[in-house]
Design an enzyme around this catalytic site. Structure first.
Site, PDB file in Angstrom:
ATOM      1  CG  HIS A   1      -2.290   0.548   0.930  1.00 25.53           C
ATOM      2  ND1 HIS A   1      -2.490   1.756   0.299  1.00 25.53           N
ATOM      3  CD2 HIS A   1      -3.542   0.072   1.191  1.00 25.53           C
ATOM      4  CE1 HIS A   1      -3.783   1.992   0.184  1.00 25.53           C
ATOM      5  NE2 HIS A   1      -4.446   0.990   0.715  1.00 25.53           N
TER       6      HIS A   1
ATOM      7  CD  GLU B   1      -7.816   3.968 -11.754  1.00 29.21           C
ATOM      8  OE1 GLU B   1      -7.516   5.002 -12.412  1.00 29.21           O
ATOM      9  OE2 GLU B   1      -8.049   3.988 -10.545  1.00 29.21           O
TER      10      GLU B   1
ATOM     11  CB  CYS C   1      -8.550   8.269 -11.020  1.00 33.74           C
ATOM     12  SG  CYS C   1      -7.035   7.835 -10.147  1.00 33.74           S
TER      13      CYS C   1
END
Length: 471
Positions: free
Chosen positions: A157, A230, A264
């Site tokens: 992470h 992504e 995003c």
């Protein structure tokens, strides 16, 4: 120096620090994940589904605790943090219910008779590299389908989310998932490359910046590993016409300002036809200028700090670059006074291609508005971007809006609403916004072996001379 830290972006205070993983710990994690994969893939689908369903229950039971962690770690207002946790539970529920059906054999109709099936089987250990802006959601949309499928996961992470990382790992284990089926690793950048290169690791999923995506794709390609990326987005919000300008502006503000604009798929470029432009910009600017910051731990706060002071500084530099080159600053554009990574809600107009704000993603509470003459110019401007994640088209003529949606170079388009995410809708983009899809059935079709099993029809025995055939 330890890279994994919880720093409250509302105050700048360092709350906790965590040691990075050693090389020996990384090697051990890969070995354990591979050993567990050999067992987990043999676990009955129904048993996997039961564990995934229990994960959903634990997210709901621990909502307040989990929400508070990310409010402290990356500044998400508490109400929005609770919403994220609830959505994560929905994702795990979705795959617990629908996942077994997605894994059923597909029977093919083939020439020559016999049987041909395509069976979905897991591929092995996967590495997930996840960002800070939606600490739980980003992990869930990767982990839920792949654990349901039978893969095992190493999760690296963001360095500013160590406590939420550990909280997620604990939920999986408390739900009954074998400990080595999901392992949190506080890895360094150079260790990530080593993990990708390890032959036991079969795939990588990254949500993050273009730079990080390019680095991962390079190492993955060199080692012939499948990857899903992504990356960024600069989503257009196109206004062709409206019966209710106030409602359209409300949607625009919501689409830009949720999570302090750090999404995003947030609406970032507002493209408005000429006859509506002045009214839209005036009302949009008025609403943006009224937004006030607050303590993210307060239940009434809707606008919190950016994730880090560095992120706030970067956004200010992008805004100032535009202003220095002739853009019109309608509102905002500065750091808010006091401690914390707060930036004023900002609206820029008259942005031109020589400005960073034209082609770069503004990942924070800043919007750019554009005036266009007609639909064709709106589409041309919307597509004049290196990104292609999502988009929104507003019109009272839905068929007209759909026609525009067909022409947009994006992975997702929403009509009369902001780009959104649901467990049962595919998520992903094109161009520099990434590669691959997540969520819905598509989330189980990336890191999977679609194995063909062909059983030809058994030919009838030949009858020779002297053989008798009884009726």
């Amino acid at each position: 120096m330890t890279a994994y830290k919880t720093i409250n972006p509302a105050t700048g205070e360092t709350l906790r620090v965590f040691p990075e993983a050693t090389s020996a710990e990384i090697s051990d994690a890969i070995a354990r994940a591979q050993e567990e994969f050999l067992r987990w893939r043999e676990t009955p689908v129904a048993s996997r589904a039961k564990i995934i369903a229990r994960v959903a229950e634990l997210y709901r039971e621990r909502n307040d605790e989990l929400a508070r962690i990310i409010s402290l770690e990356m500044g998400k207002p508490l109400a929005q943090a609770r919403g994220e946790v609830s959505f994560v539970a929905d994702i795990f529920d979705y795959y617990a219910v629908e996942g077994p059906g997605f894994l059923q054999d597909e029977h093919l109709s083939v020439k020559g008779g016999g049987e041909a099936i395509v069976r979905s089987t897991p591929v092995g250990v996967l590495l997930g590299i996840m960002p800070w802006n939606y600490p739980y959601y980003q992990v869930a949309r990767f982990a839920a389908p792949n654990l349901m499928l039978g893969n095992t996961i190493l999760l690296k992470h963001s360095a500013n989310c160590p406590q939420s990382s550990l909280a997620m790992e604990k939920i999986f284990h408390d739900a009954g998932l074998p400990e080595a089926a999901y392992i949190n690793v506080f890895a360094r950048r150079e260790q990530v490359a080593q993990i990708i290169a390890d032959p036991r690791v079969q795939g990588i999923s990254l949500t993050g910046s273009e730079g990080a995506g390019a680095a991962v794709a390079e190492v993955a390609g060199r080692n012939l590993k499948k990857y899903v990326l992504e990356l960024g987005g600069s989503d257009p919000f196109i206004v062709l016409d409206t019966e209710d300008m106030d409602a359209t502006v409300k949607a625009a503000v919501s689409g830009r300002m949720s999570n302090a604009g750090q999404a995003c798929t947030a609406a970032k470029r507002f493209i408005v036809v000429a006859d509506l432009y002045d009214e839209f910009v005036q009302k949009f600017t008025d609403e943006m200028s009224r937004i006030k910051p607050g303590d993210p731990l307060s239940p009434d706060t809707k606008f919190g700090p950016m994730s880090t002071q560095a992120a706030a500084d970067d956004l200010i530099e992008q805004i100032q670059d535009a202003v220095d080159k002739g853009a019109t600053l309608k509102t905002g554009g500065k750091h808010l006074p006091g401690p914390g990574a707060f930036v004023e809600p900002t609206v820029l107009a008259d942005v031109t291609p020589d400005m960073r704000a034209f082609s770069e993603e503004l990942f924070g509470p800043a919007a750019v508005v554009y005036k266009v003459a007609d639909v064709d110019e709106a589409v041309e401007l919307a597509n004049n971007s290196p990104y292609g994640l999502g988009g929104a088209v507003f019109s009272k003529d839905v068929e007209k809006a759909k026609a525009v949606a067909d022409r947009l170079e994006t992975g997702m388009v929403f009509i009369n609403g902001n780009t959104d995410s649901q467990a049962d809708l595919p998520f992903g983009g094109v161009k520099r916004s990434g590669v691959g899809r997540e969520l819905a059935r598509y989330g189980m079709n990336e890191f999977v072996n679609k194995k063909l099993i062909r059983t030809p029809e058994r030919p009838a025995p030949k009858v020779g001379a002297g053989d008798s055939v009884k009726p």
